[in-house]
Design an enzyme around this catalytic site. Structure first.
Site, PDB file in Angstrom:
ATOM      1  N   GLY A  87      39.386  44.869  29.370  1.00  0.00           N
ATOM      2  CA  GLY A  87      39.661  43.927  30.440  1.00  0.00           C
ATOM      3  C   GLY A  87      38.982  44.323  31.736  1.00  0.00           C
ATOM      4  NE  ARG A  89      36.838  44.739  39.960  1.00  0.00           N
ATOM      5  CZ  ARG A  89      37.370  43.805  40.750  1.00  0.00           C
ATOM      6  NH1 ARG A  89      36.822  42.624  40.838  1.00  0.00           N
ATOM      7  NH2 ARG A  89      38.446  44.068  41.462  1.00  0.00           N
ATOM      8  NE  ARG A  95      27.730  47.593  35.897  1.00  0.00           N
ATOM      9  CZ  ARG A  95      28.481  46.506  36.145  1.00  0.00           C
ATOM     10  NH1 ARG A  95      27.970  45.303  36.023  1.00  0.00           N
ATOM     11  NH2 ARG A  95      29.730  46.639  36.519  1.00  0.00           N
ATOM     12  CG  HIS A 127      42.766  39.498  40.873  1.00  0.00           C
ATOM     13  ND1 HIS A 127      42.784  40.746  40.292  1.00  0.00           N
ATOM     14  CD2 HIS A 127      41.609  39.421  41.568  1.00  0.00           C
ATOM     15  CE1 HIS A 127      41.690  41.398  40.637  1.00  0.00           C
ATOM     16  NE2 HIS A 127      40.960  40.615  41.409  1.00  0.00           N
ATOM     17  CG  ASP A 157      46.934  38.707  34.871  1.00  0.00           C
ATOM     18  OD1 ASP A 157      45.989  37.908  34.765  1.00  0.00           O
ATOM     19  OD2 ASP A 157      46.948  39.641  35.684  1.00  0.00           O
TER      20      ASP A 157
END
Length: 177
Positions: A87, A89, A95, A127, A157
């Site tokens: 979870g 970003r 990356r 969020h 969430d």
């Protein structure tokens, strides 16, 4: 605990969960409750917190994802897994070289995103409070004539994100057969 010693309908499932907040850890905890072997990849050792129910039934391994050795360790864990949950970003796993295209096609890659995989906000972190506000659900919380009161739990969430993440993961498990 070995896979053979675990009980429950998901006892044959191995899950690697990259430690985070909100819906992803709850999804891992619910899978563990159903017998899955859930290994949480933590960035640093933390004292056991008995009040953190999202760690119930999980094992933990500390991996420094900022080192080549840490990435190699993460790849080894992922190679032994049926399911990956993350979870972070948008773009973080890519990356690190641990994104969906870097992993086996057999791996069920459970990604918790705020705004989906495509669209104008796909690369933006999301969020709970944002989802509630944008959908209008926040307006209904609190007293009439007063500003909205953010809920004490993570309604969007947990009630939305976790449940859809689990629905997707378990659907993929069934499809994989």
């Amino acid at each position: 605990m070995s896979r053979a010693a675990r009980k429950g309908p998901l006892s044959s499932l191995r899950v690697v969960e990259f430690s985070g907040l909100g819906p992803a850890p709850l999804a891992g905890q619910l899978l563990a409750d159903l017998g899955a072997d859930v290994i949480t990849v933590d960035r640093k050792a933390a004292p056991a917190d008995p009040s953190d129910i999202n760690r119930r039934g999980k094992r933990s391994v500390v991996v420094n994802l900022k080192t080549p050795e840490g990435i190699a360790a993460a790849r080894a864990l992922i190679a032994s897994a049926d399911v990956l949950i993350e979870g972070f970003r948008p773009g973080v796993m890519e990356r690190l070289g641990l994104g969906p295209t870097d992993c086996s096609d057999k791996l069920i890659y459970g990604r918790m995103t705020g705004w989906g995989q495509t669209g104008p906000w796909a690369q933006t972190a999301g969020h709970d409070i944002n989802y509630l506000a944008l959908t209008g659900a926040l307006h209904a919380m609190g007293s009439a004539g007063a500003p909205p009161v953010p809920p004490l739990n993570m309604v969007a969430d947990y009630g939305g994100g976790t449940m859809f993440l689990l629905f997707g993961i378990l659907s993929a498990v069934i499809e994989r057969g």
